[in-house]
Design an enzyme around this catalytic site. Structure first.
Site, PDB file in Angstrom:
ATOM      1  N   GLN A   1       0.833  -1.191   0.000  1.00  0.00           N
ATOM      2  CA  GLN A   1       0.000   0.000   0.000  1.00  0.00           C
ATOM      3  C   GLN A   1       0.868   1.241   0.000  1.00  0.00           C
ATOM      4  OE1 GLN A   1      -1.782   1.363   3.585  1.00  0.00           O
ATOM      5  NE2 GLN A   1      -3.768   1.693   2.648  1.00  0.00           N
ATOM      6  N   GLY A   2       0.635   2.137  -0.951  1.00  0.00           N
ATOM      7  CA  GLY A   2       1.390   3.381  -1.024  1.00  0.00           C
ATOM      8  C   GLY A   2       0.484   4.578  -0.875  1.00  0.00           C
TER       9      GLY A   2
ATOM     10  N   SER B   1       0.340   6.599   2.612  1.00  0.00           N
ATOM     11  CA  SER B   1       0.910   7.582   3.537  1.00  0.00           C
ATOM     12  C   SER B   1       2.204   8.176   3.008  1.00  0.00           C
ATOM     13  CB  SER B   1       1.204   6.916   4.873  1.00  0.00           C
ATOM     14  OG  SER B   1       0.018   6.499   5.479  1.00  0.00           O
TER      15      SER B   1
ATOM     16  N   GLU C   1     -11.784  -0.962   4.792  1.00  0.00           N
ATOM     17  CA  GLU C   1     -10.719  -1.326   5.718  1.00  0.00           C
ATOM     18  C   GLU C   1     -11.230  -1.336   7.157  1.00  0.00           C
ATOM     19  OE1 GLU C   1      -6.083  -0.072   6.361  1.00  0.00           O
ATOM     20  OE2 GLU C   1      -7.553   1.516   6.203  1.00  0.00           O
TER      21      GLU C   1
ATOM     22  N   SER D   1      -6.459   6.841  12.701  1.00  0.00           N
ATOM     23  CA  SER D   1      -6.089   6.802  14.117  1.00  0.00           C
ATOM     24  C   SER D   1      -7.344   6.866  14.982  1.00  0.00           C
ATOM     25  CB  SER D   1      -5.178   7.981  14.457  1.00  0.00           C
ATOM     26  OG  SER D   1      -5.948   9.174  14.488  1.00  0.00           O
ATOM     27  N   ASN D   2      -7.197   6.449  16.236  1.00  0.00           N
ATOM     28  CA  ASN D   2      -8.373   6.428  17.103  1.00  0.00           C
ATOM     29  C   ASN D   2      -8.925   7.834  17.342  1.00  0.00           C
ATOM     30  OD1 ASN D   2      -8.058   3.734  17.043  1.00  0.00           O
ATOM     31  ND2 ASN D   2      -7.880   3.435  19.265  1.00  0.00           N
ATOM     32  N   GLU D   3      -8.070   8.836  17.205  1.00  0.00           N
ATOM     33  CA  GLU D   3      -8.573  10.203  17.294  1.00  0.00           C
ATOM     34  C   GLU D   3      -9.460  10.517  16.084  1.00  0.00           C
ATOM     35  OE1 GLU D   3      -5.427   9.249  18.136  1.00  0.00           O
ATOM     36  OE2 GLU D   3      -5.996   9.477  20.227  1.00  0.00           O
TER      37      GLU D   3
END
Lengths: 382, 391
Positions: free
Chosen positions: B126-127, B129, B244, B376-378
């Site tokens: 996976q590209g 980030s 996802e 992220s969880n945030e």
């Protein structure tokens, strides 16, 4: 596997919401109601009886409607949404529940028929000073002289005990075990002292001094298991009442964050606050899942699994109720501390529900004792 | 309201259970059970066994090897895989690029890639980030400039998990720098053996090599490797990330590890006499985690029982958030159970200390990633606050 309600159950929910929601959406009305004895609205109680709500858990032969735990839970959740002060949990589920579980056919017909009709509000006198949610009675004792039974000792707190038309009193039996007795309000040697609780409901100290009582069911029979079962059912119903209250508390808090302005902007502009609301939602959804599951386990009729499920639901809901109740006040700021504004009363009610039949640590302790006996948990029981 | 699975779904569960425990090589399942690192060969072999039986890519369209299962059956399949210690089919292939090509790709791209992707003949990386585009993915800067029949790609990707094994990489690249940042992004499929493409390992705090940087210097990519239209990359990314999040809470695996941990705690002496599991503080930690996992599993069941049209349920953010928190908390408990033996991460197999204890701290450290990746969880809290609570 199906977590949803059928059409009849939906209709019941709407009917109850229509009735209690209409009345107690005016929080000031609830406040006035809880200020005066008996702490709830007797006209509302009569309307709940007319709707058939008070007889839901009882068999048709006993004057009830023979519905199941799911219907009882729906009613509790709707009462919880508006923190209605009516003693549905304590009079119907606990006191009525023990009569249904252990009473003779005549006792069931008489007590439950009158309860269903709204004519008799019984109270379960079980808790004793020094006891912590045990299904046994210890300090209140029963003695028999021929067919005559008398009770001696103190029960406290007895929810809605001061004005109850009938007391269902548990007591230690002469030959061991715990029995239950029907005690009339005018019985000799009975004194009751009522007081209001922090959540607006009522309780009483009940002193028995050689007070005559009629054994519930066969005289001398140990009812500890029946009492434990009724407490487990009560726990699951209390979880659903708490779910209603938590759901409303979160809605009210979100609404407040969107409308209240500070520093020139609404509070939902501040991420520190919205993140805390998101965590409240997580707590609520997890608690809802376990409470719904416990109800379904109860419906399977497997006594042992239901007891375990009741403890697990009570643990999860206890943790969630504290989290949501505390955060609801914090996010409202000072207004959350006032008696005039509803949100603080939700936290008070959640705190009362948490301690009625065993708090999170109590259930955690019970579950910890047996944690080594299984590998993992399979909620579907396969 | 009804607790039991239908007879058909219960039979389906048995069928999955049988297959996973009898058809997938024991050595591979033991590696998973003991928390050792899987080799590339093991991951490939396991996926091929599943694919041969039509069990590798059930969420794909039926014509490309998928199964016409209910959301509940997909959930059962996923839970039983974890329960039986079978490696989950490689997410980059099975959950990410496969469904994207099936949904957005041309017929030619589907024919060329989907069968090989399902069978793990191609290992995808996976590209997405970049150093300045993590949770804020739309800020990506890697460029693709059209030159004849090719795109010329320049830039850098990072956090490319298992990129050292990758044959191909699916990338989000900027094809139009002039428009709003979400509008100028496209998705390109790039052969990782292309000249100008370099993979560099990043060492992590657990001492392992799991993620990589990928550099592109004038890498020429045939224009036919564009997925969908130019500049619709943001729509593709949203589609992919939505997929996802489903199944991102590894409930089954976390449950299994907690059950194993109970076994470890029974074998250790407690600090106050008896076994470690008989220590009330330890027992209560097990109960709290077990109860929260129960709540999470039931929430997942509620989500799959009520998800319409395969769309993610709004509460799926709860699963990601709580699922990763519990995964981390269980790994933390295992370190604490290991006690002094948790220090011995560098000891070899002739150590006097058990393998689970030696692996406990690297696993715990490695799993700090779980609340960061996959949104992220945030970010999940933001989604709950905005889309569910309307804040």
């Amino acid at each position: 596997m199906d977590f949803s309600h059928d059409e009849e159950q939906q209709a019941l929910r709407e009917a109850v919401r229509g009735l209690v929601g209409k009345q107690y959406s005016d929080f000031e009305l609830r406040r006035q109601t809880t200020k005066a004895d008996p702490g709830y609205d007797e006209t509302m109680w009569a309307r709940l009886a007319e709707m058939g709500v008070l007889g839901l858990p009882f068999g048709e032969d006993d004057g009830g409607s023979g519905a199941g735990p799911a219907e009882v839970a729906i009613v509790a959740e709707e009462l919880g949404r508006v923190i209605a002060p009516e003693p549905f949990l304590t009079a119907v589920v606990l006191a009525g529940g023990l009569v249904a579980a252990a009473g003779s056919p005549e006792q069931r017909a008489e007590v439950l028929g009158a309860l269903t009709a709204g004519e008799l509000v019984p109270a379960l006198a079980h808790a004793e000073p020094g006891s912590r949610w045990s299904p046994s009675a210890e300090s209140v004792t029963a003695s028999a002289d021929g067919d005559t039974w008398t009770l001696t000792g103190t029960k406290e707190p007895v929810p809605f005990g001061a004005h109850a038309g009938l007391l269902v009193v548990t007591a230690a039996l002469p030959d061991g075990g715990t029995g239950a007795f029907l005690v009339q309000p005018d019985a000799a040697g009975l004194s009751r002292e009522g007081y209001p609780l922090f959540d607006g409901s009522r309780a009483a100290k009940v002193v028995l001094d050689g007070t005559p009582g009629t054994p519930l069911g066969a005289p001398g029979l140990d009812l500890t298991d029946s009492i434990a079962t009724v407490m487990d059912i009560g726990r699951i119903v209390a979880c659903h009442e708490a779910l209603g209250a938590m759901a409303y508390a979160l809605e009210a808090t979100s609404g407040y964050l969107k409308s209240r302005k500070q520093f020139g902007v609404t509070l939902n502009t501040f991420q520190a606050l919205t993140f805390r609301s998101a965590d409240m939602y997580v707590s609520l959804e997890l608690a809802r899942s376990v409470a719904a599951w416990a109800l379904m386990v109860l419906m399977t009729g497997d006594r042992e699994r239901a007891s375990d499920a009741a403890a697990r639901a009570a643990l999860q809901v206890s943790r969630a109720a504290r989290h949501i109740g505390q955060e609801a006040i914090q996010l409202h700021g000072g207004i959350g501390m006032t008696a005039e504004y509803a949100i603080g009363s939700y936290t008070a009610r959640l705190t009362a529900l948490d301690h009625l039949l065993g708090d999170g640590d109590h259930h955690l302790g019970r579950l910890a004792e047996v944690v080594g006996q299984h590998e993992d948990l399979d909620p579907l029981g396969a | 309201m009804k607790l039991e699975l239908s007879a058909e779904d219960a039979a389906f569960r048995e069928e999955m259970r049988d297959f996973f425990t009898t058809e997938v090589p024991q050595e591979i399942r033991d590696t998973v059970r003991e928390g050792r690192e899987l080799s590339k060969e093991q991951i490939v072999e396991s996926q091929r066994v599943l694919n041969a039986a039509g069990l590798a890519v059930p969420n794909w369209p039926v014509e490309w090897g998928g199964q016409d299962w209910s959301a509940l059956r997909r959930h059962i399949w996923h839970e039983e895989l974890q329960r039986a210690c079978v490696p989950i089919p490689l997410a980059f292939n099975a959950s990410m690029i496969g469904p994207v090509i099936a949904h957005f790709g041309s017929e030619e791209l589907k024919q060329r890639f989907l069968p090989q992707t399902a069978n793990l003949d191609i290992w995808w990386s996976q590209g997405f980030s970049e150093p300045d585009a993590g949770s804020d993915l739309a800020s990506l800067r890697t460029t693709a400039v059209r030159d004849g029949d090719d795109y010329v790609v320049n830039g850098q990707k990072t956090w490319t998990t298992l990129g050292q094994y990758g044959d191909w990489i699916f990338t989000l690249v900027r094809t139009d720098p002039e428009v709003k940042k979400q509008r100028g992004i496209s998705m390109l499929l790039i052969d990782m053996t292309s000249p100008g493409l370099t993979v560099r390992p990043i060492e992590l705090i657990d001492g392992g090599h799991e993620v990589n940087e990928v550099w592109f210097e004038d890498v020429r990519v045939p224009a036919e490797n564009l997925v969908g239209e130019e500049n619709i990359g943001w729509d593709i990314a949203k589609f992919l990330l939505g997929n996802e999040r489903v199944g991102v809470a590894p409930v089954g695996a976390t449950k299994r590890i907690l059950a194993q941990a109970k076994g470890f705690a029974k074998e250790q002496r407690g600090s106050r006499g008896g076994t470690l599991l008989e220590d009330p503080l330890v027992a209560s930690r097990f109960v709290e985690l077990e109860n929260e996992l129960l709540a999470l599993e039931l929430t997942a069941l509620r989500v799959v029982a009520h998800s319409a049209d395969g769309k993610p349920h709004p509460a799926s953010s709860v699963l990601k958030l709580k699922g990763t928190e519990l995964q981390q908390a269980v790994s933390e408990l295992v370190v604490d159970l290991a006690g002094p033996a948790s220090l011995a991460s560098g000891a070899g197999d002739d150590s006097a200390l058990p393998g689970w204890a030696r692996r406990s701290t690297p696993t715990y450290l490695n799993l700090r990633k779980a609340s960061i990746y996959g949104g992220s969880n945030e970010v999940q809290r933001q989604i709950i606050a905005r889309t569910i609570l309307g804040l």
